[in-house]
Enzyme design. Structure first.
Site, PDB file in Angstrom:
ATOM      1  N   HIS A 120     -38.044  23.478 -19.826  1.00 18.81           N
ATOM      2  CA  HIS A 120     -39.487  23.607 -19.723  1.00 18.81           C
ATOM      3  C   HIS A 120     -40.115  24.206 -20.974  1.00 18.81           C
ATOM      4  CE1 HIS A 120     -37.863  27.442 -18.298  1.00 18.81           C
ATOM      5  NE2 HIS A 120     -39.000  28.016 -18.551  1.00 18.81           N
ATOM      6  N   TYR A 127     -25.906  35.212 -16.381  1.00 17.65           N
ATOM      7  CA  TYR A 127     -27.114  34.464 -15.975  1.00 17.65           C
ATOM      8  C   TYR A 127     -26.777  32.979 -15.907  1.00 17.65           C
ATOM      9  CZ  TYR A 127     -31.929  32.757 -16.220  1.00 17.65           C
ATOM     10  OH  TYR A 127     -33.121  32.118 -15.983  1.00 17.65           O
ATOM     11  N   HIS A 149     -38.494  33.614 -25.094  1.00 18.41           N
ATOM     12  CA  HIS A 149     -38.946  32.232 -25.204  1.00 18.41           C
ATOM     13  C   HIS A 149     -40.464  32.297 -25.197  1.00 18.41           C
ATOM     14  CE1 HIS A 149     -34.837  31.941 -23.359  1.00 18.41           C
ATOM     15  NE2 HIS A 149     -34.720  31.296 -24.499  1.00 18.41           N
ATOM     16  N   HIS A 153     -37.255  25.504 -23.879  1.00 17.62           N
ATOM     17  CA  HIS A 153     -35.973  26.148 -23.615  1.00 17.62           C
ATOM     18  C   HIS A 153     -35.431  25.639 -22.284  1.00 17.62           C
ATOM     19  CE1 HIS A 153     -39.153  28.693 -21.960  1.00 17.62           C
ATOM     20  NE2 HIS A 153     -38.296  29.125 -21.046  1.00 17.62           N
ATOM     21  N   GLU A 171     -42.029  34.490 -22.233  1.00 15.01           N
ATOM     22  CA  GLU A 171     -41.006  35.018 -21.338  1.00 15.01           C
ATOM     23  C   GLU A 171     -40.009  35.883 -22.109  1.00 15.01           C
ATOM     24  OE1 GLU A 171     -39.059  31.637 -19.648  1.00 15.01           O
ATOM     25  OE2 GLU A 171     -40.925  30.598 -19.212  1.00 15.01           O
ATOM     26  N   HIS A 198     -35.852  23.129  -7.145  1.00 11.83           N
ATOM     27  CA  HIS A 198     -35.779  24.488  -7.694  1.00 11.83           C
ATOM     28  C   HIS A 198     -37.208  24.980  -7.881  1.00 11.83           C
ATOM     29  CE1 HIS A 198     -33.611  27.409 -10.434  1.00 11.83           C
ATOM     30  NE2 HIS A 198     -34.877  27.641 -10.705  1.00 11.83           N
TER      31      HIS A 198
HETATM   32 FE   LIG Z   1     -38.434  29.932 -19.102  1.00  2.00          FE
END
Ligand SMILES: [Fe+2]
Length: 450
Positions: A346, A361, A376, A382, A352, A303
């Site tokens: 991460h 989502y 975040h 998160h 963000e 990803h």
């Molecule tokens: Fe993020």
């Protein structure tokens, strides 16, 4: 033969046709457009006398010596000094600017909000609600995120921000931006960029209207470097559209509001300031249809970082480290083999702020709803909630269309501070952090256990 007569038999396309009606395609092109024939001087910017008795005036969006300089020459009924009188300070208490650090508000954490609902009659000015601020408006670094709730058009009322470029992301309703340089109509799944210093009024075409705004205090948004991706995909320059010239010659008492160093001021004028008959240059408002964004992603395993989905980036002066990235999560195919497909867990030095335009989502199947937002912040952990983690860990990995989804992120290198409105008045989900509570320890030391 006048220069508007073509050789017999030759047909020339009108200035704007089809999907481009009223707009000129291209990103930061050097455009030229005139609403009356011969209004635009050719071969020079500042003739001794302009046609129609117009005044020539330059609007500079960068220092004269920037490379490239961004500026537009306008040819207008009156110069802007006639659209500006003495200023009176006014209060728009819910539109905040950085630095705005409230000692009673904690910004350290993971936050999520339900959609903010409209209350009463509001315009573009009175309906702006600041959620977060970052950086410092006075030194032209950082940003603010806002939600707008609009029910009323601005009437004989105009605005410009000397502080910022505004990135507008509608979520409900349709708006019309009547600007000095032309008209932009905007609906959900489109975005608009309104440059610093440009005068406009906002009308409601279909309301009520709700959406998100990223107020960019820093360098202008530009297309991201494509690196090895090459010349195609992501946001293509031709899909950005600047309006053709449009003007009004209206002598009515009007109010111009200016945002300047975080404060608001009004000035009374005797006419509409939207009097630019012709213009040329590369400093202009534009819109972009998010449905034309061509996402690129993993086609075998793993990803990529979300930067792969960057639509526009505003540089900070540190190469590769954006003042703001505008990132789009839209419909796409998921095909990666033996891969945890949603965004991984991460922590990030960048902060963000996300908003949901429509649908669901993938990392948060519940709770992050259209019109809702999440934050975040810098170095706050998160990732997927338990349902998303379990579903993605055990589902059969066939090619799958991620459908019915469009979310975005305003990501900035600066920490974002919640406003009092975001912390106390907006519908904050107090239980958001609990979405990770049921993640269980699976490790028991057994080799080969998955
Ligand atoms: Fe993020």
């Amino acid at each position: 033969m006048s220069r508007f007569e073509l050789p017999k038999g030759m047909v020339r396309a009108p200035q704007a046709v089809g999907a481009n009606e009223g707009y000129m395609p291209g990103f930061a092109n050097d455009f030229e457009t005139e609403a009356l024939p011969d209004a635009l001087p050719q071969g020079m910017n500042s003739p001794q006398r302009c046609n129609y008795g117009l005044y020539g005036e330059q609007l500079s969006g960068t220092a004269f010596t920037a490379n490239p300089p961004e500026r537009t020459w306008t040819y207008r009924i009156r110069p802007s000094v006639k659209h500006s009188a003495r200023y009176t300070k006014i209060d728009l208490p819910l539109w905040k600017s950085a630095p705005c650090v409230d000692p009673d508000v904690i910004s350290l954490g993971q936050y999520r909000w339900d959609p903010v609902e409209a209350t009463g009659e509001t315009t573009w000015l009175t309906g702006m609600r600041t959620m977060t601020t970052a950086g410092d408006v006075n030194t032209q670094v950082g940003m603010a995120s806002h939600i707008y709730l609009i029910t009323q058009s601005m009437v004989d009322s105009y605005f410009f921000s000397a502080d910022s470029e505004l990135l507008v992301v509608p979520q409900e309703g349709r708006l019309r931006f009547c600007t000095e340089l032309g008209i932009i109509d905007l609906e959900p799944q489109e975005i608009a960029i309104i440059p610093r210093g440009l005068v406009y009024r906002v009308e409601v075409l279909e309301g009520p209207c709700r959406g998100f705004v990223c107020e960019n205090y820093g360098q202008k948004f530009e297309l991201p470097g494509r690196g090895p991706i090459g010349a195609n995909c992501m946001a293509n320059p031709r899909d950005f559209k600047a309006p053709v010239a449009a003007f009004e010659d209206r002598e009515v008492p009007s109010t111009l509001t200016i945002k300047w160093c975080g404060q608001f001021h009004e000035t009374e004028i005797a006419q509409s300031p939207l009097d630019v008959v012709a213009w040329h240059g590369n400093y202009a408002p534009y819109k972009y249809d998010l449905k034309t964004y061509c996402p690129v992603g993993a086609i075998l395993f793993d990803h990529p970082d979300p930067s792969i989905f960057t639509v526009l980036t505003a540089p900070s002066g540190v190469p590769g480290t954006a003042n703001i990235d505008f990132v789009l999560f839209r419909e796409r195919w998921m095909v990666a083999e033996d891969t945890f497909r949603p965004p991984w867990y991460h922590k990030n030095i960048m902060s963000e702020l996300m908003g949901n335009i429509y649908g669901q989502y993938d990392a948060k199947p519940q709770g992050f709803v259209p019109g809702g937002m999440s934050l975040h912040n810098m170095m706050i952990p998160h990732g997927p909630d338990r349902n998303a983690f379990e579903g993605a860990s055990y589902s059969e990995l066939k090619a799958e269309k991620l459908d019915n989804t469009m979310s975005f992120m305003f990501e900035t290198r600066f920490p974002q501070h919640l406003t009092e409105f975001a912390a106390k008045d907006a519908p904050l989900q107090d239980d958001y952090i609990d979405c990770w509570e049921s993640l269980e320890k699976k490790f028991d030391g057994t080799p080969g256990k998955k």
